[in-house]
Design an enzyme around this catalytic site. Structure first.
Site, mmCIF file in Angstrom:
data_model
loop_
_atom_site.group_PDB
_atom_site.id
_atom_site.type_symbol
_atom_site.label_atom_id
_atom_site.label_comp_id
_atom_site.label_asym_id
_atom_site.label_seq_id
_atom_site.Cartn_x
_atom_site.Cartn_y
_atom_site.Cartn_z
ATOM 1 N N ASP A 169 28.730 30.093 -35.761
ATOM 2 C CA ASP A 169 29.682 29.217 -36.439
ATOM 3 C C ASP A 169 30.303 28.279 -35.394
ATOM 4 O OD1 ASP A 169 31.300 28.284 -38.515
ATOM 5 O OD2 ASP A 169 32.835 29.826 -38.195
ATOM 6 N N HIS A 170 30.366 27.000 -35.693
ATOM 7 C CA HIS A 170 30.987 26.011 -34.809
ATOM 8 C C HIS A 170 30.509 26.079 -33.357
ATOM 9 C CE1 HIS A 170 33.763 24.203 -37.616
ATOM 10 N NE2 HIS A 170 33.957 25.392 -38.103
ATOM 11 N N ASP A 198 36.685 33.614 -43.322
ATOM 12 C CA ASP A 198 37.129 34.343 -42.136
ATOM 13 C C ASP A 198 38.529 34.902 -42.372
ATOM 14 O OD1 ASP A 198 37.438 35.383 -39.610
ATOM 15 O OD2 ASP A 198 37.454 33.471 -38.557
ATOM 16 N N HIS A 203 33.591 24.858 -45.390
ATOM 17 C CA HIS A 203 34.361 25.660 -44.424
ATOM 18 C C HIS A 203 35.799 25.768 -44.915
ATOM 19 C CE1 HIS A 203 31.781 25.420 -40.568
ATOM 20 N NE2 HIS A 203 31.007 25.103 -41.588
ATOM 21 N N GLY A 204 36.520 26.717 -44.346
ATOM 22 C CA GLY A 204 37.956 26.818 -44.627
ATOM 23 C C GLY A 204 38.256 27.131 -46.078
ATOM 24 N N ALA A 205 37.455 28.036 -46.678
ATOM 25 C CA ALA A 205 37.608 28.297 -48.114
ATOM 26 C C ALA A 205 38.554 29.454 -48.420
ATOM 27 C CB ALA A 205 36.241 28.546 -48.740
HETATM 28 ZN ZN LIG Z 1 34.556 26.038 -39.912
#
Ligand SMILES: [Zn+2]
Length: 283
Positions: A81-82, A231, A207-209
Protein backbone atom coordinates in the site's frame (compact mmCIF):
# COMPACT_ATOMS: atom_id res chain seq x y z
CA UNK A 1 -3.94 -19.66 -2.50
CA UNK A 2 -1.67 -16.73 -3.29
CA UNK A 3 -2.70 -14.79 -6.41
CA UNK A 4 -2.09 -11.36 -7.93
CA UNK A 5 -4.49 -8.56 -7.19
CA UNK A 6 -5.13 -8.23 -10.95
CA UNK A 7 -6.66 -11.70 -10.89
CA UNK A 8 -8.93 -10.74 -7.97
CA UNK A 9 -9.81 -7.25 -9.22
CA UNK A 10 -10.52 -8.15 -12.86
CA UNK A 11 -13.14 -10.64 -11.63
CA UNK A 12 -14.60 -8.00 -9.30
CA UNK A 13 -14.71 -5.47 -12.18
CA UNK A 14 -16.40 -7.93 -14.52
CA UNK A 15 -18.94 -9.01 -11.92
CA UNK A 16 -19.72 -5.69 -10.26
CA UNK A 17 -18.51 -6.04 -6.68
CA UNK A 18 -15.66 -4.73 -4.53
CA UNK A 19 -12.94 -6.61 -2.66
CA UNK A 20 -11.69 -5.49 0.74
CA UNK A 21 -8.00 -4.62 1.06
CA UNK A 22 -7.03 -4.75 4.71
CA UNK A 23 -3.81 -3.38 6.16
CA UNK A 24 -1.95 -5.78 8.45
CA UNK A 25 1.14 -5.36 10.61
CA UNK A 26 1.06 -8.31 13.00
CA UNK A 27 -0.06 -11.94 13.22
CA UNK A 28 -3.39 -11.27 14.92
CA UNK A 29 -4.59 -8.78 12.29
CA UNK A 30 -3.57 -11.15 9.48
CA UNK A 31 -5.33 -14.08 11.15
CA UNK A 32 -8.46 -11.99 11.65
CA UNK A 33 -8.52 -10.96 7.97
CA UNK A 34 -7.99 -14.52 6.72
CA UNK A 35 -10.55 -15.99 9.15
CA UNK A 36 -13.13 -13.48 7.94
CA UNK A 37 -12.33 -14.21 4.26
CA UNK A 38 -12.80 -17.94 4.85
CA UNK A 39 -16.02 -17.44 6.79
CA UNK A 40 -17.36 -15.22 4.01
CA UNK A 41 -15.86 -17.28 1.15
CA UNK A 42 -14.45 -14.00 -0.14
CA UNK A 43 -11.33 -13.20 -2.13
CA UNK A 44 -9.13 -10.85 -0.12
CA UNK A 45 -6.23 -8.45 -0.51
CA UNK A 46 -3.85 -8.33 2.43
CA UNK A 47 -1.82 -5.15 2.28
CA UNK A 48 1.15 -3.71 4.10
CA UNK A 49 2.27 -0.10 4.25
CA UNK A 50 5.94 0.88 4.22
CA UNK A 51 5.42 1.62 7.92
CA UNK A 52 4.20 -1.93 8.54
CA UNK A 53 7.30 -3.28 6.81
CA UNK A 54 9.48 -1.10 9.02
CA UNK A 55 7.58 -2.29 12.12
CA UNK A 56 7.40 -6.04 11.49
CA UNK A 57 10.23 -6.65 9.00
CA UNK A 58 9.80 -7.57 5.36
CA UNK A 59 10.74 -11.25 5.80
CA UNK A 60 8.33 -11.72 8.71
CA UNK A 61 5.43 -10.21 6.80
CA UNK A 62 6.25 -12.14 3.65
CA UNK A 63 6.55 -15.47 5.47
CA UNK A 64 3.36 -14.92 7.49
CA UNK A 65 1.21 -13.94 4.52
CA UNK A 66 2.63 -16.67 2.27
CA UNK A 67 1.80 -19.26 4.94
CA UNK A 68 -1.66 -17.81 5.48
CA UNK A 69 -2.34 -17.74 1.73
CA UNK A 70 -1.10 -21.30 1.23
CA UNK A 71 -3.42 -22.58 3.94
CA UNK A 72 -6.38 -20.43 2.92
CA UNK A 73 -9.27 -21.84 0.89
CA UNK A 74 -9.83 -18.42 -0.76
CA UNK A 75 -7.65 -16.32 -3.13
CA UNK A 76 -5.28 -14.02 -1.22
CA UNK A 77 -3.13 -11.26 -2.75
CA UNK A 78 -0.21 -9.61 -0.94
CA UNK A 79 -0.16 -5.92 -1.84
CA UNK A 80 2.12 -3.00 -1.00
CA UNK A 81 0.00 0.00 0.00
CA UNK A 82 1.35 3.46 -0.91
CA UNK A 83 4.78 2.45 -2.19
CA UNK A 84 6.82 5.62 -2.53
CA UNK A 85 10.24 4.51 -3.77
CA UNK A 86 11.58 2.25 -6.50
CA UNK A 87 13.83 0.54 -3.91
CA UNK A 88 10.94 -0.46 -1.60
CA UNK A 89 8.90 -1.79 -4.50
CA UNK A 90 11.79 -3.88 -5.82
CA UNK A 91 12.34 -5.27 -2.30
CA UNK A 92 8.67 -6.23 -2.06
CA UNK A 93 8.70 -7.93 -5.46
CA UNK A 94 11.86 -9.82 -4.45
CA UNK A 95 10.15 -10.90 -1.20
CA UNK A 96 7.02 -12.32 -2.78
CA UNK A 97 4.51 -9.48 -2.88
CA UNK A 98 2.10 -10.16 -5.76
CA UNK A 99 0.91 -6.58 -6.14
CA UNK A 100 2.31 -3.10 -5.53
CA UNK A 101 1.03 0.43 -5.41
CA UNK A 102 3.18 3.30 -6.59
CA UNK A 103 1.85 6.54 -5.15
CA UNK A 104 2.92 9.42 -7.37
CA UNK A 105 -0.24 11.39 -6.63
CA UNK A 106 1.74 14.29 -5.11
CA UNK A 107 3.63 14.79 -8.40
CA UNK A 108 2.51 16.62 -11.52
CA UNK A 109 0.62 14.47 -14.05
CA UNK A 110 3.75 14.06 -16.21
CA UNK A 111 5.98 13.10 -13.28
CA UNK A 112 3.34 10.74 -11.91
CA UNK A 113 3.16 9.03 -15.33
CA UNK A 114 6.96 8.82 -15.52
CA UNK A 115 7.33 7.40 -11.99
CA UNK A 116 4.47 4.94 -12.47
CA UNK A 117 5.87 3.76 -15.81
CA UNK A 118 9.20 2.81 -14.22
CA UNK A 119 7.34 0.60 -11.75
CA UNK A 120 4.95 -0.91 -14.33
CA UNK A 121 7.91 -1.95 -16.51
CA UNK A 122 9.64 -3.94 -13.77
CA UNK A 123 6.51 -5.20 -11.97
CA UNK A 124 4.77 -6.46 -15.10
CA UNK A 125 7.98 -8.20 -16.20
CA UNK A 126 7.80 -10.09 -12.89
CA UNK A 127 4.05 -10.80 -13.25
CA UNK A 128 3.14 -8.41 -10.43
CA UNK A 129 0.06 -6.14 -10.51
CA UNK A 130 0.36 -2.36 -10.22
CA UNK A 131 -2.00 0.15 -8.64
CA UNK A 132 -1.40 3.87 -9.06
CA UNK A 133 -3.15 6.96 -7.70
CA UNK A 134 -4.36 10.16 -9.30
CA UNK A 135 -5.83 13.04 -7.30
CA UNK A 136 -5.29 13.99 -3.67
CA UNK A 137 -6.93 12.31 -0.70
CA UNK A 138 -7.06 15.25 1.64
CA UNK A 139 -10.20 15.73 3.67
CA UNK A 140 -12.51 18.12 1.87
CA UNK A 141 -14.81 20.59 3.61
CA UNK A 142 -18.50 20.84 2.77
CA UNK A 143 -18.31 24.45 1.56
CA UNK A 144 -15.51 23.86 -0.95
CA UNK A 145 -15.87 25.54 -4.37
CA UNK A 146 -16.09 23.65 -7.64
CA UNK A 147 -12.66 24.95 -8.72
CA UNK A 148 -11.05 23.82 -5.46
CA UNK A 149 -12.72 20.44 -5.82
CA UNK A 150 -11.38 20.09 -9.37
CA UNK A 151 -7.86 20.78 -8.13
CA UNK A 152 -8.02 18.03 -5.52
CA UNK A 153 -10.30 15.34 -6.96
CA UNK A 154 -9.35 13.06 -9.83
CA UNK A 155 -9.95 14.60 -13.27
CA UNK A 156 -11.67 11.97 -15.49
CA UNK A 157 -9.86 13.03 -18.70
CA UNK A 158 -6.49 12.98 -16.92
CA UNK A 159 -7.32 9.55 -15.52
CA UNK A 160 -8.01 8.28 -19.03
CA UNK A 161 -4.71 9.66 -20.29
CA UNK A 162 -2.85 8.34 -17.25
CA UNK A 163 -4.07 4.78 -17.72
CA UNK A 164 -3.42 4.83 -21.50
CA UNK A 165 0.15 5.95 -20.95
CA UNK A 166 1.01 3.70 -17.98
CA UNK A 167 -0.96 0.46 -18.40
CA UNK A 168 -1.64 0.16 -14.66
CA UNK A 169 -3.96 -2.64 -13.51
CA UNK A 170 -5.99 -0.55 -11.06
CA UNK A 171 -6.37 3.15 -10.33
CA UNK A 172 -7.00 4.79 -6.96
CA UNK A 173 -9.06 7.94 -7.34
CA UNK A 174 -9.93 10.90 -5.13
CA UNK A 175 -13.69 11.55 -4.91
CA UNK A 176 -13.99 12.86 -1.36
CA UNK A 177 -12.56 10.24 0.98
CA UNK A 178 -9.63 10.92 3.31
CA UNK A 179 -7.14 8.78 5.22
CA UNK A 180 -7.59 8.24 8.96
CA UNK A 181 -10.49 9.29 11.15
CA UNK A 182 -13.09 11.75 9.86
CA UNK A 183 -14.26 14.82 11.72
CA UNK A 184 -17.50 15.20 9.74
CA UNK A 185 -19.38 12.84 7.43
CA UNK A 186 -17.59 12.55 4.07
CA UNK A 187 -19.64 13.19 0.90
CA UNK A 188 -18.51 11.30 -2.17
CA UNK A 189 -18.60 12.77 -5.69
CA UNK A 190 -20.56 9.98 -7.40
CA UNK A 191 -20.90 11.83 -10.74
CA UNK A 192 -17.14 11.97 -10.98
CA UNK A 193 -16.86 8.26 -10.16
CA UNK A 194 -19.41 7.41 -12.88
CA UNK A 195 -17.52 9.48 -15.45
CA UNK A 196 -14.16 7.92 -14.54
CA UNK A 197 -15.53 4.35 -14.60
CA UNK A 198 -17.16 4.97 -17.98
CA UNK A 199 -13.94 6.25 -19.52
CA UNK A 200 -11.57 3.72 -17.94
CA UNK A 201 -13.66 0.51 -17.81
CA UNK A 202 -11.17 -1.09 -15.37
CA UNK A 203 -10.80 -1.77 -11.61
CA UNK A 204 -11.19 1.41 -9.53
CA UNK A 205 -9.79 1.74 -5.99
CA UNK A 206 -11.16 3.72 -3.07
CA UNK A 207 -8.76 4.64 -0.26
CA UNK A 208 -9.73 6.09 3.09
CA UNK A 209 -13.08 4.29 3.25
CA UNK A 210 -13.14 3.75 7.02
CA UNK A 211 -15.88 6.00 8.40
CA UNK A 212 -17.73 6.44 5.08
CA UNK A 213 -21.47 5.64 5.47
CA UNK A 214 -22.67 2.20 4.40
CA UNK A 215 -25.06 3.71 1.86
CA UNK A 216 -22.23 5.65 0.25
CA UNK A 217 -20.07 2.53 0.10
CA UNK A 218 -22.91 0.51 -1.47
CA UNK A 219 -23.45 3.23 -4.05
CA UNK A 220 -19.72 3.48 -4.83
CA UNK A 221 -19.61 -0.28 -5.45
CA UNK A 222 -22.66 -0.11 -7.75
CA UNK A 223 -20.96 2.71 -9.68
CA UNK A 224 -17.75 0.75 -10.20
CA UNK A 225 -15.38 0.72 -7.20
CA UNK A 226 -13.69 -2.71 -7.03
CA UNK A 227 -11.10 -2.38 -4.24
CA UNK A 228 -11.80 -0.69 -0.94
CA UNK A 229 -8.96 -0.05 1.49
CA UNK A 230 -9.70 -0.45 5.17
CA UNK A 231 -7.19 0.26 7.90
CA UNK A 232 -8.61 2.59 10.56
CA UNK A 233 -11.75 0.52 11.30
CA UNK A 234 -9.68 -2.62 11.93
CA UNK A 235 -7.19 -0.74 14.13
CA UNK A 236 -10.13 0.65 16.08
CA UNK A 237 -11.61 -2.85 16.56
CA UNK A 238 -8.25 -4.15 17.82
CA UNK A 239 -7.84 -1.30 20.29
CA UNK A 240 -11.47 -1.39 21.46
CA UNK A 241 -11.18 -5.14 22.00
CA UNK A 242 -8.15 -4.62 24.25
CA UNK A 243 -9.78 -1.71 26.10
CA UNK A 244 -12.91 -3.79 26.71
CA UNK A 245 -10.80 -6.64 28.09
CA UNK A 246 -8.96 -4.38 30.52
CA UNK A 247 -12.23 -2.75 31.60
CA UNK A 248 -13.37 -6.17 32.85
CA UNK A 249 -9.98 -7.67 33.81
CA UNK A 250 -7.57 -4.84 34.63
CA UNK A 251 -4.94 -7.28 36.00
CA UNK A 252 -4.78 -9.56 32.95
CA UNK A 253 -1.16 -10.11 31.84
CA UNK A 254 -1.36 -13.05 29.41
CA UNK A 255 -0.90 -11.60 25.88
CA UNK A 256 -3.05 -14.40 24.46
CA UNK A 257 -5.99 -13.42 26.64
CA UNK A 258 -5.49 -9.77 25.68
CA UNK A 259 -4.98 -10.18 21.92
CA UNK A 260 -7.34 -13.16 21.44
CA UNK A 261 -10.59 -11.25 22.03
CA UNK A 262 -9.22 -8.31 20.01
CA UNK A 263 -8.58 -10.71 17.13
CA UNK A 264 -12.20 -11.93 17.30
CA UNK A 265 -13.43 -8.33 17.29
CA UNK A 266 -11.38 -7.63 14.15
CA UNK A 267 -12.72 -10.76 12.41
CA UNK A 268 -16.27 -9.51 12.99
CA UNK A 269 -15.46 -6.07 11.56
CA UNK A 270 -13.73 -7.52 8.48
CA UNK A 271 -16.63 -9.95 7.83
CA UNK A 272 -19.08 -7.06 8.00
CA UNK A 273 -17.04 -5.08 5.46
CA UNK A 274 -16.93 -8.05 3.08
CA UNK A 275 -20.72 -8.40 3.17
CA UNK A 276 -21.08 -4.66 2.59
CA UNK A 277 -18.63 -4.67 -0.35
CA UNK A 278 -20.45 -7.59 -2.01
CA UNK A 279 -17.45 -9.95 -2.14
CA UNK A 280 -18.96 -12.56 0.23
CA UNK A 281 -19.42 -15.84 -1.62
CA UNK A 282 -17.32 -14.65 -4.60
CA UNK A 283 -14.23 -16.81 -3.91
ZN1 LIG B 1 -4.39 5.09 0.87
Amino acid sequence: MLVTSKEILDHAHQNGYAVGAFNINNMEILQAVIAAAEQEKAPVIVQTSEGAIKYAGIEYLSAMVHLAARKASVPVALHLDHGTTYATIIKCIANGWTSVMIDGSHYSLEDNIKTTNEIVKVAHAAGISVEAELGRLSGVEDNISVEEKDAIYTNPKEAEEFVKRTGVDALAIAIGTAHGKYKGVPKLDFDRLTKIKGLLNMPIVLHGASGVSEDSIRNAVILGVNKINIDTDVRQAFTDGIKDLFAVKPDEFDPRKICGPARDAMTAVVSGKMRLFGCSGKA
